[in-house]
Design a protein around this motif. Structure first.
Motif, PDB file in Angstrom:
ATOM      1  N   ASP A   1     -10.491 -10.899 -40.115  1.00 24.65           N
ATOM      2  CA  ASP A   1     -11.713 -11.693 -40.212  1.00 24.65           C
ATOM      3  C   ASP A   1     -12.876 -10.914 -39.620  1.00 24.65           C
ATOM      4  N   GLY A   2     -13.641 -10.264 -40.506  1.00 24.07           N
ATOM      5  CA  GLY A   2     -14.807  -9.508 -40.052  1.00 24.07           C
ATOM      6  C   GLY A   2     -16.074 -10.324 -40.028  1.00 24.07           C
ATOM      7  N   GLY A   3     -16.105 -11.411 -40.805  1.00 26.83           N
ATOM      8  CA  GLY A   3     -17.305 -12.232 -40.853  1.00 26.83           C
ATOM      9  C   GLY A   3     -17.465 -12.892 -42.201  1.00 26.83           C
ATOM     10  N   ALA A   4     -18.659 -13.451 -42.428  1.00 30.62           N
ATOM     11  CA  ALA A   4     -18.940 -14.153 -43.675  1.00 30.62           C
ATOM     12  C   ALA A   4     -18.895 -13.185 -44.850  1.00 30.62           C
ATOM     13  N   SER A   5     -18.315 -13.631 -45.977  1.00 29.97           N
ATOM     14  CA  SER A   5     -18.089 -12.750 -47.121  1.00 29.97           C
ATOM     15  C   SER A   5     -19.370 -12.164 -47.690  1.00 29.97           C
ATOM     16  N   ALA A   6     -20.486 -12.883 -47.586  1.00 29.57           N
ATOM     17  CA  ALA A   6     -21.751 -12.385 -48.128  1.00 29.57           C
ATOM     18  C   ALA A   6     -22.172 -11.084 -47.463  1.00 29.57           C
ATOM     19  N   ASN A   7     -21.701 -10.848 -46.243  1.00 26.75           N
ATOM     20  CA  ASN A   7     -22.085  -9.657 -45.494  1.00 26.75           C
ATOM     21  C   ASN A   7     -20.954  -8.656 -45.331  1.00 26.75           C
ATOM     22  N   MET A   8     -19.784  -8.962 -45.869  1.00 28.05           N
ATOM     23  CA  MET A   8     -18.594  -8.138 -45.682  1.00 28.05           C
ATOM     24  C   MET A   8     -18.106  -7.586 -47.020  1.00 28.05           C
ATOM     25  N   ILE A   9     -17.195  -6.631 -46.940  1.00 24.99           N
ATOM     26  CA  ILE A   9     -16.419  -6.198 -48.096  1.00 24.99           C
ATOM     27  C   ILE A   9     -15.073  -6.895 -48.002  1.00 24.99           C
ATOM     28  N   ASP A  10     -14.729  -7.651 -49.029  1.00 26.56           N
ATOM     29  CA  ASP A  10     -13.481  -8.416 -49.046  1.00 26.56           C
ATOM     30  C   ASP A  10     -12.430  -7.685 -49.866  1.00 26.56           C
ATOM     31  N   PHE A  11     -11.372  -7.219 -49.206  1.00 28.51           N
ATOM     32  CA  PHE A  11     -10.188  -6.691 -49.873  1.00 28.51           C
ATOM     33  C   PHE A  11      -9.198  -7.844 -49.982  1.00 28.51           C
ATOM     34  N   THR A  12      -8.914  -8.271 -51.199  1.00 29.57           N
ATOM     35  CA  THR A  12      -8.043  -9.421 -51.418  1.00 29.57           C
ATOM     36  C   THR A  12      -6.729  -8.972 -52.040  1.00 29.57           C
ATOM     37  N   PHE A  13      -5.641  -9.174 -51.305  1.00 26.71           N
ATOM     38  CA  PHE A  13      -4.303  -8.807 -51.758  1.00 26.71           C
ATOM     39  C   PHE A  13      -3.650 -10.022 -52.402  1.00 26.71           C
TER      40      PHE A  13
ATOM     41  N   LYS B   1     -11.926   3.296 -40.565  1.00 26.73           N
ATOM     42  CA  LYS B   1     -11.826   3.046 -39.129  1.00 26.73           C
ATOM     43  C   LYS B   1     -13.197   2.879 -38.502  1.00 26.73           C
ATOM     44  N   THR B   2     -14.115   3.769 -38.847  1.00 29.91           N
ATOM     45  CA  THR B   2     -15.467   3.698 -38.289  1.00 29.91           C
ATOM     46  C   THR B   2     -16.219   2.470 -38.788  1.00 29.91           C
ATOM     47  N   HIS B   3     -15.894   2.013 -39.990  1.00 33.18           N
ATOM     48  CA  HIS B   3     -16.615   0.900 -40.610  1.00 33.18           C
ATOM     49  C   HIS B   3     -15.770  -0.372 -40.672  1.00 33.18           C
ATOM     50  N   ARG B   4     -14.779  -0.484 -39.812  1.00 36.21           N
ATOM     51  CA  ARG B   4     -13.841  -1.604 -39.885  1.00 36.21           C
ATOM     52  C   ARG B   4     -14.535  -2.949 -39.697  1.00 36.21           C
ATOM     53  N   ASN B   5     -15.688  -2.967 -39.024  1.00 36.49           N
ATOM     54  CA  ASN B   5     -16.388  -4.235 -38.802  1.00 36.49           C
ATOM     55  C   ASN B   5     -17.095  -4.742 -40.051  1.00 36.49           C
ATOM     56  N   LYS B   6     -16.941  -4.038 -41.174  1.00 38.67           N
ATOM     57  CA  LYS B   6     -17.554  -4.463 -42.433  1.00 38.67           C
ATOM     58  C   LYS B   6     -16.522  -5.003 -43.420  1.00 38.67           C
ATOM     59  N   PHE B   7     -15.288  -5.247 -42.952  1.00 39.43           N
ATOM     60  CA  PHE B   7     -14.215  -5.624 -43.872  1.00 39.43           C
ATOM     61  C   PHE B   7     -13.539  -6.940 -43.491  1.00 39.43           C
ATOM     62  N   ASN B   8     -13.248  -7.716 -44.519  1.00 40.80           N
ATOM     63  CA  ASN B   8     -12.296  -8.818 -44.454  1.00 40.80           C
ATOM     64  C   ASN B   8     -11.078  -8.445 -45.287  1.00 40.80           C
TER      65      ASN B   8
END
Length: 426
Positions: free
Chosen positions: A169-181, A212-219
């Motif tokens: 859970d990185g944050g709201a989807s509008a601001n994140m990149i969502d990888f959906t499995f 790793k460096t950008h992990r805060n941009k992912f759900n």
């Protein structure tokens, strides 16, 4: 003076962000429009045929950079205002069909493949145009239609209702990149294993640069879509399974190539969660996978190299990266035109190398670069890549887009992935 300058810069940046956000709010709502169509033809010709328009309940994509600036993909589509013809949204993508067209089979028979694309649900009538990228880099229209969001025949059927777990859970989807499995080849009683497998995949991906460096941009999401049987089809072993999205090894008669043409089922399942990129996780110990840009990535869960394979396939599906190997068995023939610079950011024919990773090469490194031990940790221009030994060049002696044994992505691939992350989130 310094305070005043900082204030001015802040105001300009805030204004730009508000204008971009307003563009989404002015033209779209936070739902998804899905266009299902067929691509059909052979190695010399193709055509596109509309099947159906669908409404999906969530929009997981970005709301800032609506017009594609990357130029990736063998196809692209554009959504324009129906009255002014102002472009409102565009994206490039690739397909399994386009890969099949480069095989020997496509020289002998015609085939049709399902295809699906999505974009934010428009508020008003729009014009949809689908184009193919020709070998010379120019585009040719395949399908053009008007889409009225109030059309009563746009399907609003309820999609499958599966349990969804947000594993990162990185944050709201509008601001994140969502990888959906989504689960493939997991029976209902195996869903705990599926969620655990997705958590393991997510942890590995986020341990690797540049994620790793950008992990805060992912759900990361796990959609628990059950199958009747465990595993997947393995035609060479005469093994057949009833599964959620009908995946199979031996695609194009390549044993390790794991794919499915059932893209509509994939979209139906993925729509249970927001998504920027779809990953299909297959409950199998066999080695294999596949990845197609802005389409989906697929890999197995239990092979000893499963995490490395999935990272590689996401390199294709999410990052638009090309394969850098040239000795493995593939079905493709003349996949790249050596007279044209490929759009993939991590290979070059040297036709327009200035547009690629030239800026990453240190002074004194020869171009082309010998594949000597001296340059094994150097960014250069090494011949061999894109399935051919001569005429196509890659950025490093070894990289995750070349082998699973590589320690990670090369500098050029990392830069390309970062560019994608920033395009989708900034």
């Amino acid at each position: 003076m310094k305070i005043g300058l900082i204030s001015i810069i802040s105001i300009v940046l805030l204004s730009a962000c508000l204008q971009a956000q307003t563009a989404f709010d002015r033209h779209f709502v936070e739902k998804t429009m899905r266009v299902d169509f067929i691509l059909a033809g052979n190695n010399v010709q193709q055509a596109a045929y509309l099947l159906e328009l669908k409404q999906e309940p969530l929009w997981g994509g970005g709301q800032i950079n609506l017009i594609d600036s990357l130029g990736y993909g063998e196809y692209r589509f554009t959504i324009s205002d129906f009255v002014s013809m102002e472009p409102l949204y565009s994206r490039g993508f690739c397909t399994l069909f386009e890969e099949w067209r480069t095989t020997a089979e496509a020289q002998a028979v015609d085939k049709a493949f399902y295809q699906s694309i999505t974009f934010p649900y428009p508020q008003n009538k729009v014009f949809f145009k689908l184009e193919e990228r020709k070998k010379d880099g120019t585009y040719q229209a395949l399908l053009s239609i008007a889409i009225d969001p109030e059309d009563p025949n746009i399907s609003k059927e309820q999609l499958p209702q599966y349990d969804v777990v947000k594993v990162v859970d990185g944050g709201a989807s509008a601001n994140m990149i969502d990888f959906t499995f989504i689960a493939e080849g997991y029976k209902s009683e195996e869903m705990d294993k599926f969620v655990a497998d997705v958590k393991r995949m997510a942890a590995y991906i986020l341990s690797q640069e540049p994620y790793k460096t950008h992990r805060n941009k992912f759900n990361f999401w796990a959609v628990c879509s059950p199958s009747d049987d465990s595993g997947t089809d393995n035609p060479r072993g005469d093994e057949w399974r009833r599964t959620a999205v009908n995946s199979s090894f031996n695609t194009f008669y390549i044993d390790r190539y794991l794919e499915t043409a059932d893209v509509f089922s994939i979209r139906d399942i993925a729509a249970c969660a927001p998504y920027d990129h779809i990953c299909v996780l297959v409950n199998s110990e066999k080695y294999g996978g596949g990845g197609i840009y802005n389409h989906f990535s697929i890999g197995t869960a239990d092979h000893p190299m499963a995490e490395q394979v999935m990272l590689h396939e996401i390199g294709h599906g999410f990052g638009g990266l090309a394969d850098e190997y040239y000795t493995s068995d593939v079905a493709y023939q003349n996949f790249f035109d050596l007279k044209v610079e490929p759009w993939q950011p991590n290979i070059t024919t040297m036709v327009n190398f200035n547009a690629k990773w030239k800026h990453l090469i240190e002074e004194g490194v020869p171009v082309p670069t010998p594949s000597d031990k001296k340059y094994e940790k150097t960014t250069g221009v090494f011949e061999g890549g894109g399935y051919v030994e001569k005429g196509v060049f890659r950025p490093a002696i070894n990289c995750r887009m070349k082998t699973n044994e590589a320690k990670g992505f090369c500098a050029a691939c990392q830069e390309a992935i970062v560019n994608m992350i920033e395009f989708l989130t900034d």
